[in-house]
Every structure is written in C-alpha cells, then in structure tokens.
Design a protein around this motif. Structure first.
Motif, PDB file in Angstrom:
ATOM      1  N   VAL A  12       0.837  -1.083   0.086  1.00 58.84           N
ATOM      2  CA  VAL A  12      -0.039  -0.016   0.032  1.00 58.84           C
ATOM      3  C   VAL A  12       0.871   1.325   0.024  1.00 58.84           C
ATOM      4  CG1 VAL A  12      -1.760  -1.234   1.120  1.00 58.84           C
ATOM      5  CG2 VAL A  12      -0.207  -0.007   2.704  1.00 58.84           C
ATOM      6  N   TYR A  13       0.246   2.359  -0.215  1.00 57.38           N
ATOM      7  CA  TYR A  13       0.948   3.650  -0.135  1.00 57.38           C
ATOM      8  C   TYR A  13       0.663   4.190   1.320  1.00 57.38           C
ATOM      9  CZ  TYR A  13       1.664   8.846  -0.357  1.00 57.38           C
ATOM     10  OH  TYR A  13       2.002   9.917  -0.064  1.00 57.38           O
ATOM     11  N   VAL A  56       5.829   2.998  -0.709  1.00 60.61           N
ATOM     12  CA  VAL A  56       5.458   1.873  -0.550  1.00 60.61           C
ATOM     13  C   VAL A  56       5.822   0.998   0.717  1.00 60.61           C
ATOM     14  CG1 VAL A  56       5.928  -0.477  -1.770  1.00 60.61           C
ATOM     15  CG2 VAL A  56       6.338   1.718  -3.156  1.00 60.61           C
ATOM     16  N   LEU A  57       4.623   0.504   1.135  1.00 65.45           N
ATOM     17  CA  LEU A  57       4.677  -0.209   2.585  1.00 65.45           C
ATOM     18  C   LEU A  57       4.117  -1.739   2.384  1.00 65.45           C
ATOM     19  CD1 LEU A  57       5.305  -0.349   5.514  1.00 65.45           C
ATOM     20  CD2 LEU A  57       2.723   0.164   5.781  1.00 65.45           C
ATOM     21  N   LEU A  58       4.906  -2.686   2.333  1.00 66.25           N
ATOM     22  CA  LEU A  58       4.688  -4.175   2.091  1.00 66.25           C
ATOM     23  C   LEU A  58       4.367  -4.850   3.188  1.00 66.25           C
ATOM     24  CD1 LEU A  58       4.470  -6.139  -0.107  1.00 66.25           C
ATOM     25  CD2 LEU A  58       7.029  -6.468   0.123  1.00 66.25           C
ATOM     26  N   MET A  59       3.289  -5.608   3.170  1.00 70.99           N
ATOM     27  CA  MET A  59       2.943  -6.488   4.386  1.00 70.99           C
ATOM     28  C   MET A  59       2.214  -8.005   3.847  1.00 70.99           C
ATOM     29  SD  MET A  59       0.753  -4.052   6.872  1.00 70.99           S
ATOM     30  CE  MET A  59       0.933  -2.415   7.010  1.00 70.99           C
ATOM     31  N   ALA A  60       2.620  -8.871   4.713  1.00 72.66           N
ATOM     32  CA  ALA A  60       2.350 -10.215   4.241  1.00 72.66           C
ATOM     33  C   ALA A  60       0.824 -10.537   5.020  1.00 72.66           C
ATOM     34  CB  ALA A  60       3.202 -11.325   4.811  1.00 72.66           C
ATOM     35  N   LYS A  61       0.209 -11.622   4.288  1.00 75.21           N
ATOM     36  CA  LYS A  61      -1.131 -12.221   4.694  1.00 75.21           C
ATOM     37  C   LYS A  61      -1.191 -13.467   5.636  1.00 75.21           C
ATOM     38  CE  LYS A  61      -3.670 -10.361   0.758  1.00 75.21           C
ATOM     39  NZ  LYS A  61      -4.871 -10.769  -0.483  1.00 75.21           N
ATOM     40  N   TRP A  64      10.931  15.551   3.322  1.00 72.10           N
ATOM     41  CA  TRP A  64      10.953  14.956   1.596  1.00 72.10           C
ATOM     42  C   TRP A  64      11.718  14.045   1.297  1.00 72.10           C
ATOM     43  CZ3 TRP A  64       7.135  17.067  -1.154  1.00 72.10           C
ATOM     44  CH2 TRP A  64       6.618  18.350  -0.780  1.00 72.10           C
ATOM     45  N   LEU A  65      11.295  12.739   1.714  1.00 73.71           N
ATOM     46  CA  LEU A  65      11.788  11.470   1.297  1.00 73.71           C
ATOM     47  C   LEU A  65      10.529  10.520   1.170  1.00 73.71           C
ATOM     48  CD1 LEU A  65      14.275   9.602   1.676  1.00 73.71           C
ATOM     49  CD2 LEU A  65      13.860   9.238   4.046  1.00 73.71           C
ATOM     50  N   PHE A  66      10.701   9.853   0.042  1.00 77.52           N
ATOM     51  CA  PHE A  66       9.597   9.153  -0.623  1.00 77.52           C
ATOM     52  C   PHE A  66      10.238   7.930  -1.123  1.00 77.52           C
ATOM     53  CE2 PHE A  66       7.374   8.827  -5.103  1.00 77.52           C
ATOM     54  CZ  PHE A  66       6.260   8.139  -4.426  1.00 77.52           C
ATOM     55  N   SER A  67       9.599   6.778  -0.391  1.00 73.26           N
ATOM     56  CA  SER A  67      10.006   5.086  -0.916  1.00 73.26           C
ATOM     57  C   SER A  67       9.170   5.076  -2.094  1.00 73.26           C
ATOM     58  CB  SER A  67       9.681   4.284   0.105  1.00 73.26           C
ATOM     59  OG  SER A  67       9.785   2.940  -0.377  1.00 73.26           O
ATOM     60  N   ASN A  68       9.687   5.354  -3.255  1.00 73.81           N
ATOM     61  CA  ASN A  68       8.968   4.847  -4.566  1.00 73.81           C
ATOM     62  C   ASN A  68       8.928   3.719  -5.423  1.00 73.81           C
ATOM     63  OD1 ASN A  68      11.542   5.520  -5.506  1.00 73.81           O
ATOM     64  ND2 ASN A  68      10.751   6.097  -7.549  1.00 73.81           N
ATOM     65  N   ARG A  69      10.035   2.956  -5.058  1.00 67.01           N
ATOM     66  CA  ARG A  69       9.917   1.686  -5.365  1.00 67.01           C
ATOM     67  C   ARG A  69      10.308   0.543  -4.546  1.00 67.01           C
ATOM     68  NH1 ARG A  69      13.159   2.940  -9.495  1.00 67.01           N
ATOM     69  NH2 ARG A  69      11.435   3.543 -10.868  1.00 67.01           N
ATOM     70  N   LEU A  70       9.971  -0.642  -4.596  1.00 61.40           N
ATOM     71  CA  LEU A  70      10.296  -1.871  -3.959  1.00 61.40           C
ATOM     72  C   LEU A  70      10.264  -3.021  -4.879  1.00 61.40           C
ATOM     73  CD1 LEU A  70      11.016  -1.970  -0.939  1.00 61.40           C
ATOM     74  CD2 LEU A  70       8.641  -3.208  -0.718  1.00 61.40           C
ATOM     75  N   SER A  71      11.329  -3.644  -5.004  1.00 64.07           N
ATOM     76  CA  SER A  71      11.372  -5.036  -5.870  1.00 64.07           C
ATOM     77  C   SER A  71      11.949  -6.275  -4.762  1.00 64.07           C
ATOM     78  CB  SER A  71      12.467  -4.947  -6.929  1.00 64.07           C
ATOM     79  OG  SER A  71      13.674  -4.532  -6.655  1.00 64.07           O
ATOM     80  N   GLU A  79       8.212  -6.044  -9.035  1.00 68.22           N
ATOM     81  CA  GLU A  79       8.804  -4.790  -8.581  1.00 68.22           C
ATOM     82  C   GLU A  79       7.370  -3.702  -8.737  1.00 68.22           C
ATOM     83  OE1 GLU A  79      10.480  -1.468 -11.803  1.00 68.22           O
ATOM     84  OE2 GLU A  79      11.854  -2.979 -10.911  1.00 68.22           O
ATOM     85  N   ILE A  80       7.392  -3.135  -7.448  1.00 71.93           N
ATOM     86  CA  ILE A  80       6.014  -2.417  -7.182  1.00 71.93           C
ATOM     87  C   ILE A  80       6.644  -0.596  -7.002  1.00 71.93           C
ATOM     88  CG2 ILE A  80       4.487  -1.798  -5.018  1.00 71.93           C
ATOM     89  CD1 ILE A  80       5.253  -4.607  -4.058  1.00 71.93           C
ATOM     90  N   ASP A  81       5.950  -0.153  -8.098  1.00 77.92           N
ATOM     91  CA  ASP A  81       6.112   1.311  -8.123  1.00 77.92           C
ATOM     92  C   ASP A  81       5.011   2.033  -7.600  1.00 77.92           C
ATOM     93  OD1 ASP A  81       8.674   1.539 -10.004  1.00 77.92           O
ATOM     94  OD2 ASP A  81       7.476   0.109 -11.129  1.00 77.92           O
ATOM     95  N   CYS A  82       5.306   3.344  -6.820  1.00 76.59           N
ATOM     96  CA  CYS A  82       4.364   4.031  -6.422  1.00 76.59           C
ATOM     97  C   CYS A  82       4.270   5.404  -7.118  1.00 76.59           C
ATOM     98  CB  CYS A  82       4.633   4.275  -4.767  1.00 76.59           C
ATOM     99  SG  CYS A  82       3.454   5.293  -3.841  1.00 76.59           S
ATOM    100  N   PRO A  83       3.030   5.808  -7.498  1.00 76.36           N
ATOM    101  CA  PRO A  83       3.005   7.226  -8.125  1.00 76.36           C
ATOM    102  C   PRO A  83       3.380   8.259  -7.316  1.00 76.36           C
ATOM    103  CG  PRO A  83       0.851   5.462  -8.478  1.00 76.36           C
ATOM    104  CD  PRO A  83       1.634   4.980  -7.143  1.00 76.36           C
ATOM    105  N   LEU A  84       3.747   9.200  -8.151  1.00 72.52           N
ATOM    106  CA  LEU A  84       4.004  10.686  -7.459  1.00 72.52           C
ATOM    107  C   LEU A  84       2.734  10.995  -6.409  1.00 72.52           C
ATOM    108  CD1 LEU A  84       6.926  12.081  -7.103  1.00 72.52           C
ATOM    109  CD2 LEU A  84       5.912  13.551  -8.663  1.00 72.52           C
ATOM    110  N   PRO A  85       3.076  11.165  -4.937  1.00 76.10           N
ATOM    111  CA  PRO A  85       1.932  11.971  -4.346  1.00 76.10           C
ATOM    112  C   PRO A  85       1.837  13.259  -4.774  1.00 76.10           C
ATOM    113  CG  PRO A  85       3.676  10.816  -3.009  1.00 76.10           C
ATOM    114  CD  PRO A  85       4.186  10.869  -4.562  1.00 76.10           C
ATOM    115  N   ASP A  86       0.499  13.700  -4.394  1.00 80.21           N
ATOM    116  CA  ASP A  86       0.041  15.157  -4.929  1.00 80.21           C
ATOM    117  C   ASP A  86       1.073  15.972  -4.256  1.00 80.21           C
ATOM    118  OD1 ASP A  86      -2.071  14.095  -6.535  1.00 80.21           O
ATOM    119  OD2 ASP A  86      -3.339  14.144  -4.843  1.00 80.21           O
ATOM    120  N   ARG A  87       1.607  15.999  -2.986  1.00 84.20           N
ATOM    121  CA  ARG A  87       2.336  16.966  -2.323  1.00 84.20           C
ATOM    122  C   ARG A  87       3.548  17.210  -3.134  1.00 84.20           C
ATOM    123  NH1 ARG A  87       5.698  14.832   1.636  1.00 84.20           N
ATOM    124  NH2 ARG A  87       5.877  16.713   2.900  1.00 84.20           N
TER     125      ARG A  87
END
Length: 256
Positions: free
Chosen positions: A34-35, A80-85, A219-226, A237-245
C-alpha cells in the motif's frame, strides 16, 4: 512533521483524505503493498501516544483479515509499505530484507547540487532507543552502511536560506544497500546534502524556508520496492505514483 515533532497540517490533511482506506499498489494471495502517507505510523508506538490511526490496523480492517508487517517506514516518510497475509509469508520475505536482497529506491529533496552517480560507504553507530534499547551496549563499533545515490535534477530558488541570496536543491534517487536506522537521512547529513524537512539530521534554515513556502514535512519518498516472490519465484517490482504534495513541489522546482 514540524520542528516540535507533531504532525503538520499537511500530514493531517493527507491522512484525513484517505479516510479508512489505504491505496493498494500490489496484492496477491500472500502479500499486499500500500501507499503510506507521511505522518501515518505503521503500528502503535509509545513515542506517539497521541496517534489514533495506524497503517497495520487500517489495512486489517480494509481487507477483513490479519496482516503482518515485513518492514517499516519512518512516520514522516511516505511510499511503498509491504505486508504479508500470513506469518509464514512474513517470515520468508523478512529473510530477504534481513539479507539485503530486497531492492529499495527512494527519492529525496536535498540541499545543494548533486550530480552524477555515487556510492557512499560510511559506517554508522547504532542508534539506540531510550526505552526499548536500555539493555543494549552503547560502546558497539560503527556498523557497515552503504548507500548508492544519483543526482536527477537541480533547482535554484530565488529565496535566501543563509548568507546567499538564492538557495540550491537537488532531487536525488537513493538505494540503501544496508539497513541501518535512519541510514539515508544520516548519510545525507554526512555529505552536507541534508534532506529537506529532516528535523533530526537536517538543516534548520532550509527546513524553515520550505515551511514558509508552504512545503512542510520530510521530503523522503519510498517510490519503488522489488523482490523475488518467495512462492512464485518471480521478480516483483512495485512502483508508487508520485504523491500530490510531491507533484506540487515539482511545479515549484520546475522539474519534469
């Protein structure tokens, strides 16, 4: 976050805007990413007793099932924040994080001009928590800490932040090769390219300028996780769109 450590108005607006739902970036039967907006805690913490929203609980309620964290993002960091089920899935992926096999890319706005590609190998002393690390040794030697970073774009703002009439900044991509606490923020501090909005390791003059211009927060953004999927054995590979701010800041900086 502001200088006092409390949520900024922009942090609060971001969290309120998502309501009770988090934006899902990736999901399968084992994992969900999730973002996480800036200002939102991953889970409950004694250092932020005033907080009432947590990504872990929000996602559990959203999916209607228990989820398990496999890594964390600092409260003021978004991305990007990754969690397991399942606990097994969490363990399998946590092993990849522990062995530094997960690819992590961050974007940051830093003071000064950064150009070209670099690899910083600068050991860091372990940061101890006053409460949870009371029994830990304080005389441990510095631990290996390696960060790759690249200058992407630069900007010069017509506002003073010190003795010069203008202020210079860079958009930097960073890939931590080790996982030390606050590694990126501390490494940029070491280089005197402090991350803007960092109230612990940053430069107060530049932080104040950004707040005065209406761009508070870290101003630190985790924008990709692989990573290699532990069950499917596929590269994910998980990419996060650029946030509005961040989009608004790009406009200020005239960045693409």
């Amino acid at each position: 976050m502001n200088e006092s450590g409390l949520l900024s108005s922009e942090d609060i607006e971001q969290i309120e805007a998502i309501g009770a739902r988090l934006e899902v970036l990736y999901e399968d039967e084992h994992y969900v990413a999730v973002y996480k907006p800036a200002g939102l805690l991953v889970h409950r913490s004694w250092i932020a007793k005033e907080a009432s929203l947590f990504a872990l609980q929000m996602l559990r309620d959203q999916l209607g099932q228990y989820v398990y964290p496999v890594h964390r993002l600092d409260r003021p960091t978004c991305g990007v924040l990754l969690m397991a089920k399942s606990s097994e899935a969490a363990r399998k992926l946590a092993e990849q994080f522990a062995s530094h096999k997960v690819g992590k890319n961050y974007l940051a706005v830093v003071r000064g001009y950064v150009e070209g590609e670099h690899l910083l190998d600068y050991p860091l002393k372990e940061k101890l928590d006053k409460m949870t690390d009371r029994q830990a040794r304080e005389d441990k030697p510095a631990q290996s800490a390696i960060t790759a970073y690249q200058g992407l774009q630069t900007a010069e703002l017509p506002y003073p932040s010190g003795k010069f009439p203008t202020s210079r900044y860079s958009l930097v991509a960073m890939q931590p090769k080790t996982g030390r606490k606050h590694q990126l923020r501390r490494h940029m501090h070491h280089l005197s390219h402090h991350i803007i909005g960092d109230t612990t390791y940053g430069d107060g003059r530049h932080n104040r300028l950004f707040r005065d211009l209406g761009y508070s927060g870290l101003w630190l953004f985790s924008n990709r996780l692989s990573f290699v999927h532990p069950y499917k054995l596929q590269s994910i590979e998980i990419d996060c769109p650029l946030p509005d701010r961040w989009k608004r800041l790009y406009q200020l900086m005239t960045w693409n």
